[in-house]
Each structure stands twice: as structure tokens, then as C-alpha cells.
Write a protein that holds these residues in place. Structure first.
Motif, PDB file in Angstrom:
ATOM      1  N   GLN A  23     103.813  14.065  95.821  1.00 21.66           N
ATOM      2  CA  GLN A  23     105.034  14.662  95.297  1.00 21.66           C
ATOM      3  C   GLN A  23     104.865  15.183  93.869  1.00 21.66           C
ATOM      4  N   ASP A  24     103.774  14.814  93.209  1.00 19.49           N
ATOM      5  CA  ASP A  24     103.564  15.255  91.825  1.00 19.49           C
ATOM      6  C   ASP A  24     103.465  16.767  91.713  1.00 19.49           C
ATOM      7  N   ALA A  25     102.913  17.397  92.744  1.00 16.55           N
ATOM      8  CA  ALA A  25     102.710  18.846  92.707  1.00 16.55           C
ATOM      9  C   ALA A  25     103.944  19.632  93.141  1.00 16.55           C
ATOM     10  N   TYR A  26     104.972  18.928  93.600  1.00 14.51           N
ATOM     11  CA  TYR A  26     106.143  19.631  94.138  1.00 14.51           C
ATOM     12  C   TYR A  26     106.958  20.318  93.050  1.00 14.51           C
ATOM     13  N   ALA A  27     107.000  19.748  91.856  1.00 14.32           N
ATOM     14  CA  ALA A  27     107.795  20.338  90.771  1.00 14.32           C
ATOM     15  C   ALA A  27     107.317  21.753  90.459  1.00 14.32           C
ATOM     16  N   GLU A  28     106.011  21.934  90.433  1.00 11.92           N
ATOM     17  CA  GLU A  28     105.451  23.256  90.143  1.00 11.92           C
ATOM     18  C   GLU A  28     105.811  24.252  91.237  1.00 11.92           C
ATOM     19  N   ALA A  29     105.662  23.835  92.496  1.00 11.81           N
ATOM     20  CA  ALA A  29     106.006  24.726  93.611  1.00 11.81           C
ATOM     21  C   ALA A  29     107.497  25.042  93.607  1.00 11.81           C
ATOM     22  N   PHE A  30     108.320  24.049  93.314  1.00 10.40           N
ATOM     23  CA  PHE A  30     109.776  24.225  93.276  1.00 10.40           C
ATOM     24  C   PHE A  30     110.163  25.233  92.189  1.00 10.40           C
ATOM     25  N   GLN A  31     109.555  25.109  91.027  1.00  9.80           N
ATOM     26  CA  GLN A  31     109.866  26.005  89.911  1.00  9.80           C
ATOM     27  C   GLN A  31     109.434  27.437  90.216  1.00  9.80           C
ATOM     28  N   GLU A  32     108.312  27.590  90.852  1.00 10.44           N
ATOM     29  CA  GLU A  32     107.834  28.931  91.187  1.00 10.44           C
ATOM     30  C   GLU A  32     108.777  29.635  92.158  1.00 10.44           C
ATOM     31  N   VAL A  33     109.402  28.877  93.053  1.00 11.90           N
ATOM     32  CA  VAL A  33     110.302  29.472  94.044  1.00 11.90           C
ATOM     33  C   VAL A  33     111.699  29.688  93.463  1.00 11.90           C
ATOM     34  N   HIS A  34     112.255  28.684  92.797  1.00 13.07           N
ATOM     35  CA  HIS A  34     113.654  28.722  92.367  1.00 13.07           C
ATOM     36  C   HIS A  34     113.834  29.041  90.885  1.00 13.07           C
ATOM     37  N   GLY A  35     112.760  28.935  90.120  1.00 14.09           N
ATOM     38  CA  GLY A  35     112.911  29.116  88.689  1.00 14.09           C
ATOM     39  C   GLY A  35     113.713  27.967  88.097  1.00 14.09           C
ATOM     40  N   LEU A  36     114.150  28.121  86.846  1.00 18.06           N
ATOM     41  CA  LEU A  36     114.973  27.103  86.212  1.00 18.06           C
ATOM     42  C   LEU A  36     116.324  27.697  85.870  1.00 18.06           C
ATOM     43  N   ALA A  37     117.361  27.048  86.358  1.00 17.13           N
ATOM     44  CA  ALA A  37     118.729  27.465  86.075  1.00 17.13           C
ATOM     45  C   ALA A  37     119.588  26.214  85.974  1.00 17.13           C
ATOM     46  N   VAL A  38     120.762  26.376  85.397  1.00 10.34           N
ATOM     47  CA  VAL A  38     121.640  25.224  85.197  1.00 10.34           C
ATOM     48  C   VAL A  38     121.939  24.532  86.521  1.00 10.34           C
ATOM     49  N   GLU A  39     122.181  25.301  87.570  1.00 11.14           N
ATOM     50  CA  GLU A  39     122.577  24.697  88.845  1.00 11.14           C
ATOM     51  C   GLU A  39     121.441  23.937  89.537  1.00 11.14           C
ATOM     52  N   VAL A  40     120.183  24.224  89.186  1.00 11.96           N
ATOM     53  CA  VAL A  40     119.074  23.509  89.822  1.00 11.96           C
ATOM     54  C   VAL A  40     118.557  22.362  88.959  1.00 11.96           C
ATOM     55  N   MET A  41     119.110  22.196  87.749  1.00 14.83           N
ATOM     56  CA  MET A  41     118.602  21.162  86.860  1.00 14.83           C
ATOM     57  C   MET A  41     118.693  19.757  87.456  1.00 14.83           C
ATOM     58  N   PRO A  42     119.804  19.375  88.138  1.00 10.77           N
ATOM     59  CA  PRO A  42     119.867  18.011  88.708  1.00 10.77           C
ATOM     60  C   PRO A  42     118.727  17.720  89.692  1.00 10.77           C
ATOM     61  N   VAL A  43     118.447  18.652  90.591  1.00 12.57           N
ATOM     62  CA  VAL A  43     117.390  18.399  91.566  1.00 12.57           C
ATOM     63  C   VAL A  43     116.021  18.476  90.901  1.00 12.57           C
ATOM     64  N   PHE A  44     115.882  19.370  89.910  1.00 12.54           N
ATOM     65  CA  PHE A  44     114.596  19.476  89.224  1.00 12.54           C
ATOM     66  C   PHE A  44     114.276  18.180  88.472  1.00 12.54           C
ATOM     67  N   VAL A  45     115.258  17.591  87.823  1.00 10.37           N
ATOM     68  CA  VAL A  45     115.065  16.311  87.126  1.00 10.37           C
ATOM     69  C   VAL A  45     114.725  15.209  88.131  1.00 10.37           C
ATOM     70  N   ALA A  46     115.388  15.230  89.287  1.00 11.55           N
ATOM     71  CA  ALA A  46     115.091  14.235  90.334  1.00 11.55           C
ATOM     72  C   ALA A  46     113.653  14.361  90.809  1.00 11.55           C
ATOM     73  N   ILE A  47     113.182  15.601  90.935  1.00 12.62           N
ATOM     74  CA  ILE A  47     111.796  15.834  91.369  1.00 12.62           C
ATOM     75  C   ILE A  47     110.815  15.302  90.332  1.00 12.62           C
ATOM     76  N   LEU A  48     111.090  15.564  89.063  1.00 11.45           N
ATOM     77  CA  LEU A  48     110.220  15.058  87.997  1.00 11.45           C
ATOM     78  C   LEU A  48     110.202  13.534  87.986  1.00 11.45           C
ATOM     79  N   LEU A  49     111.374  12.937  88.145  1.00 10.71           N
ATOM     80  CA  LEU A  49     111.475  11.479  88.115  1.00 10.71           C
ATOM     81  C   LEU A  49     110.797  10.840  89.321  1.00 10.71           C
ATOM     82  N   GLY A  50     110.668  11.607  90.415  1.00 12.62           N
ATOM     83  CA  GLY A  50     109.997  11.095  91.612  1.00 12.62           C
ATOM     84  C   GLY A  50     108.494  11.147  91.531  1.00 12.62           C
ATOM     85  N   GLY A  51     107.959  11.602  90.403  1.00 12.76           N
ATOM     86  CA  GLY A  51     106.511  11.672  90.245  1.00 12.76           C
ATOM     87  C   GLY A  51     105.879  10.296  90.172  1.00 12.76           C
ATOM     88  N   SER A  52     104.602  10.243  90.495  1.00 13.96           N
ATOM     89  CA  SER A  52     103.879   8.960  90.475  1.00 13.96           C
ATOM     90  C   SER A  52     103.533   8.572  89.046  1.00 13.96           C
TER      91      SER A  52
END
Length: 553
Positions: free
Chosen positions: A454-483
Motif C-alpha cells: 500500500q506504500d506505493a498507492y499514494a503516488e498512483a492515487f495522486q497521479e490519477v486524481h491530483g490534489l484537491a480539497v475534496e480528496v484530502m481526507p482519502v489522501f491522508v488516509a492513504i498516507l496513514l495506511g503506509g507501512s
């Protein structure tokens, strides 16, 4: 007693006494000894081999030796050995050795916990070009009774007691050994399985303890199978890769059904940790004439629909081997829909979630996520996700499949191991914002200590969705789910007051250690935040100050 016997025993006893005295001191100094352990020593092997010297050598093993090692104490035999010319003299030697050992075994000369409740005496003596072998088992009835009392208390107060009471790791090691010991338990699944399951339930929230318990009983079962069952019906051949070869068909016909049933149970339990051993044991049981083993290998336990055939797909499942086979005949959405329905039904009925999938299809899709194994499981779900109308069904599968401390068997245990549901969740999160809540749920559940894909998912997620206010909650969850070994994201930068405020708002909901970890993954170090702090004005500066304080805690 003949003088040659006396001299031989004297030589043995001189060496044995020196070893036992040293070991007794070591055992006395042990601070933590399980009450389930009656004693340490339960074996003595004395062997005389002529070799090249005139009188040969005496070899003394105080622990049961491994076939690949030689840890015996060596004593040079004296001229008395020349007097051993008849078999009855060797038999007298063995009898005298057993008598002497029995007296010592029943005593407490070296302390109460020096000897176990049972003891095996072995004598091997080279005579006329052959090796004569004698064995005798000794039993300490009083110690046996005490162990039974301790075991009953242990089960009542540690195994069956409600949480948070748990047995110690040390006690569980001996408990696993006793489970396959007929002195304490009838060798049947009905008697042993409830106790094993009780401890598995107790350790479910602690992966290390659960893994250790599974390892203990797996090793105990293997020891039972390879010492007390298989050698009676098979011979081992080969030096490095040993194989079991059936002795005769007559031996198989003499097999007791009860013992065979227990061996099948052992095979299934071992398979949770060692699938290859499970397969080997089932094949051996098949050679012994077990129809149940044949059914296990071909159809599984019979609890599930083992074969499903449709025009567009074929599915086959075996819960014993924990495998599912999917064959797509027509590359259309309907084929994948039918396959998903089949797998979901299996899981809903209790099929193991950490299964291995074999998959046959002309189409090979994979998700754009680094570190994910390009396995058949990965390919199957990536193919399913090519059809947006299947997204709800894939999400349904993921909700059912996700389970903490479980992993697919599509790869050998490694850094590419993935929790059930991983490929489905990752794909849905990349292809549709509607499944962000599913991604957040996955990241909250995933075992960050023992999984890292799951560590590599944040990068793939950002490349697809970019960073915006509405995606910040899930993006933070993805980062926190890292090993624990997750590294900072490359080229990561949060620009704009709205994004920075959204990040601060998400971090305010977290614990201090979580904030520090998330900020580490975004910025790498507090130095980067401090540098930006110097360049910015309020209100941006105020938000950066909060981040810097959290990261420096």
C-alpha cells in the motif's frame, strides 16, 4: 555382572555424570521455566563402534540426535571391549544400563525438573559386522500425574478463561507438544481442535502471538506425523530432498482408520502455514488408500460448490487447498460478472479469504501501482475493472474479502503480500471517486506492520486524481495506511492556502504520532516546512507553523 559390562558402564557413567552435573547447574539457573515442563532430559543413547582404533569408541547422546548432525560425546573404549564376544553379553549390558538409568531417573539427584516424566534408553553395539539396537522406555508415574494436573489447570485458567487472560508464549510451546501426546489427549480432531481454535481466537488481535501459536502447533503436528505415523508405512529415500516411499500395500491395509483420520486432520492444520506440506501429506494419505484424501485433493471438503460451468466462464474451487480456478471463455462483461458472483458466493459461505487464484484469459491488465505483484489475482481484478458497470460488484467483493491479518496466496510471503480485497480496492479508488470511502476503510484495516504494497498507492492515487480539497481526507488516509518502512513521496508539494488548510483540518483529527507520520511522508523532514515558513506570509504562515509544531513533537 560380568567385568566387561562393569567396565563399559563405568566409562559411560563417568562421562554422563560430568555432563549431567554441568547441565543440572544450568537448569537450576534458569529463571523462567514453564510449569507444563516436567523436566528437560528424556533421552540417552549409548553406542559402541569399532572404527579404526583397536578398542573402538563409545558415543553418548544425551539429546535425541538429528540425522544430519553429530553432537555425541566420545569416550575411548578400553581392552575390556574385546571380551564382548556374544550377543547375550550385549543384552546384559543393555539390561544393566537400563537398571542404572532407571534408578537415576526415578531419583531427584539432579533436581526435580532435570528429567522429564518419560525417558528413552537406547543401546547400539556393533557385533559381527552388524549394528545391534535395543530400546526401552521409562516412565515416572508421579511426574506424569503432576503434569496432567498442571495441564488441566492450565486449560481451565489460561486457555478457556475470558480475555484479557492469555497463556504465556513459553507455556504454549509445551501445550502444543502435549496436544499430539497420547498420554494427555486422544488423537482426534474433536478433542484437539476446540482448544486450538480457542487460542487462535484469543490471539486474533495480536498477529505476532497468533503466528507464534500457529507455528508451535504446526511444528508439533509435523513432528507427530514424521516420527509417529509416516515411518510405520513409508521409508525415506534421498539425501538432500527426502521422499516418503510406501513400504508395501500390506502395510496400508493394516492401517487403523482412526489414525488415518487424525493424519488427515494434521495435514489440513499444517496447510494453514505450509501449503506444500499439506499437499504432500494428502498425496501420501491417498497412497494409503484414503478416499477422503482423494476427495480433498479433487473437490475440497465438499462444503462448497466445487465446479461451476457456464457458457462464458468456468470456475472450480477447493477449500482444502485454498485455490480458486477461473477460466474466461468469452472476453465479455458477462463472463467476469458470473465469475465475481461465483467467488463472492464462496466467500459468503465461508471459503478461505486468503485463497490462491489460477486464471486463464487472453487479456492481461494490471493496475498502475508499483510494488503490486503481477499475479493471476491481480490480472483478474484488473480485467474486471475494465467494465465500469461491474464496479458495484467488485466493491461488494472487497467488502466481503477484506480481513486483517490475512493475505492472498498469489505470492510467496514477501513484501508483495496483500490483504484480501487489495486489488479490487486499489482499482476502484483509482477509477472512481465514489469508492473513496472504501479506500479509507481499507487503509484503516490494513496491517501496517506486516504489509507494504500500500506504500506505493499514494503516488498512483495522486497521479490519477491530483490534489484537491475534496480528496484530502482519502489522501491522508492513504498516507496513514503506509507501512513502518514507507518513505516520503517524491516531488510532493502542497501549494495554495485552501489545500494547506484542508490538510491541517484533517491532521487536527489525528493523534500526535499519526500527524508526524503523515507529515513525514509529505515533507520528509521539518527542514522543508521551516524553509517554506520563511517565505510565506499570514495566513499561510500560520498553517505552516502548526505543521512544524506537529512534526517536531
Amino acid at each position: 555382572m560380568q567385568q566387561c559390562v562393569e567396565h563399559f558402564l563405568a566409562a559411560v557413567w563417568e562421562q554422563l555424570t560430568a555432563v549431567y552435573q554441568q547441565e543440572s547447574k544450568r537448569i537450576m539457573d534458569l529463571k523462567e521455566q514453564s510449569k507444563l515442563q516436567a523436566g528437560v532430559f528424556h533421552y540417552l543413547k549409548v553406542a559402541w563402534k569399532k572404527g579404526k582404533s583397536p578398542n573402538g569408541n563409545i558415543f553418548i547422546d544425551v539429546y535425541e540426535p538429528f540425522s544430519w548432525s553429530d553432537s555425541a560425546y566420545r569416550v575411548e573404549a578400553g581392552p575390556y571391549i574385546q571380551e564382548f564376544t556374544k550377543v547375550n553379553q550385549i543384552e546384559e549390558l543393555f539390561s544393566a544400563l537400563c537398571t542404572k538409568m532407571e534408578t537415576l531417573f526415578q531419583s531427584e539427584q539432579y533436581g526435580f525438573r532435570f528429567f522429564d516424566y518419560h525417558f528413552q534408553v537406547v543401546l547400539e553395539f556393533e557385533h559381527d559386522g552388524t549394528m545391534l539396537s535395543y530400546q526401552k522406555k521409562l516412565l515416572h508415574d508421579h511426574k506424569l500425574a503432576l503434569v496432567k494436573e498442571q495441564l488441566a489447570t492450565f486449560i481451565e485458567t489460561k486457555v478457556m478463561a475470558e480475555l484479557p487472560i492469555r497463556p504465556s508464549d513459553h507455556d504454549e510451546f509445551f501445550f502444543a507438544q502435549y496436544l499430539v501426546n497420547p498420554h494427555f489427549f486422544h488423537q482426534s480432531a474433536s478433542e484437539i481442535e476446540p482448544l486450538i481454535c480457542q487460542l487462535e481466537v484469543k490471539h486474533r488481535a495480536n498477529k505476532e502471538r497468533l503466528d507464534q501459536w500457529v507455528y508451535y502447533y504446526t511444528m508439533a503436528f509435523k513432528h507427530w506425523a514424521e516420527k509417529y505415523f509416516l515411518p510405520y508405512y513409508f521409508e525415506q529415500t534421498g539425501d538432500y530432498i527426502q521422499e516418503w516411499v510406501l513400504k508395501t500395500e500390506d502395510m496400508a491395509q493394516q492401517l487403523e482408520q482412526e489414525k488415518l483420520n487424525f493424519f488427515l486432520y494434521v495435514a489440513l492444520k499444517i496447510g494453514q502455514k505450509e501449503p506444500a506440506t499439506r499437499l504432500e501429506y494428502l498425496e501420501l494419505a491417498k497412497q494409503l488408500g484414503s478416499q477422503q484424501a482423494v476427495d480433498y485433493l479433487q473437490k475440497g471438503s465438499g462444503r462448497f460448490e466445487s465446479i461451476r460451468k457456464r457458457e462464458m466462464f468456468q470456475g472450480q474451487a477447493n477449500d482444502v487447498l485454498q485455490t480458486i480456478d477461473i477460466r474466461v471463455i468469452v472476453e465479455e462483461e458477462a463472463a467476469y460478472r458470473e465469475a465475481l458472483h461465483y467467488i463472492i458466493q464462496l466467500l459468503q459461505e465461508g471459503f478461505p479469504k486468503g485463497y490462491k487464484l489460477t486464471f486463464k484469459s487472453k487479456v492481461k491488465n494490471y493496475l498502475p501501482v508499483k510494488k503490486l505483484a503481477k499475479s493471476k489475482l491481480h490480472q483478474f481484478f484488473a480485467n474486471c475493472l475494465e467494465y465500469p458497470s461491474l464496479f458495484p460488484l467488485v466493491a461488494n467483493y472487497a467488502q466481503i474479502a477484506m480481513e486483517e491479518f490475512a493475505w492472498y496466496q498469489d505470492v510467496e510471503p514477501s513484501e508483495k503480500s496483500a490483504m484480501p480485497g487489495t486489488y479490487a480496492v486499489f482499482g476502484l479508488g483509482l477509477y472512481s471517486k465514489a469508492y473513496f470511502p472504501l479506500v479509507e476503510h481499507y487503509m484503516a484495516l490494513v496491517d501496517t506492520e506486516h504489509q507494504s504494497v500500500q506504500d506505493a498507492y499514494a503516488e498512483a492515487f495522486q497521479e490519477v486524481h491530483g490534489l484537491a480539497v475534496e480528496v484530502m481526507p482519502v489522501f491522508v488516509a492513504i498516507l496513514l495506511g503506509g507501512s513502518e518502512s514507507a518513505k516520503p513521496l517524491k516531488g510532493m508539494d502542497i501549494k495554495g492556502l485552501d489545500l494547506l488548510t484542508a490538510l491541517v483540518q484533517e491532521l487536527e483529527k489525528k493523534e500526535d504520532y499519526q500527524r508526524a507520520f503523515i507529515l513525514y511522508r509529505i515533507f520528509g523532514s521539518s527542514k522543508k516546512i521551516a524553509q517554506r515558513l520563511k517565505q510565506e506570509e499570514a495566513p499561510m504562515k500560520n498553517e505552516l507553523q502548526k505543521l512544524l509544531q506537529w512534526m517536531d513533537l
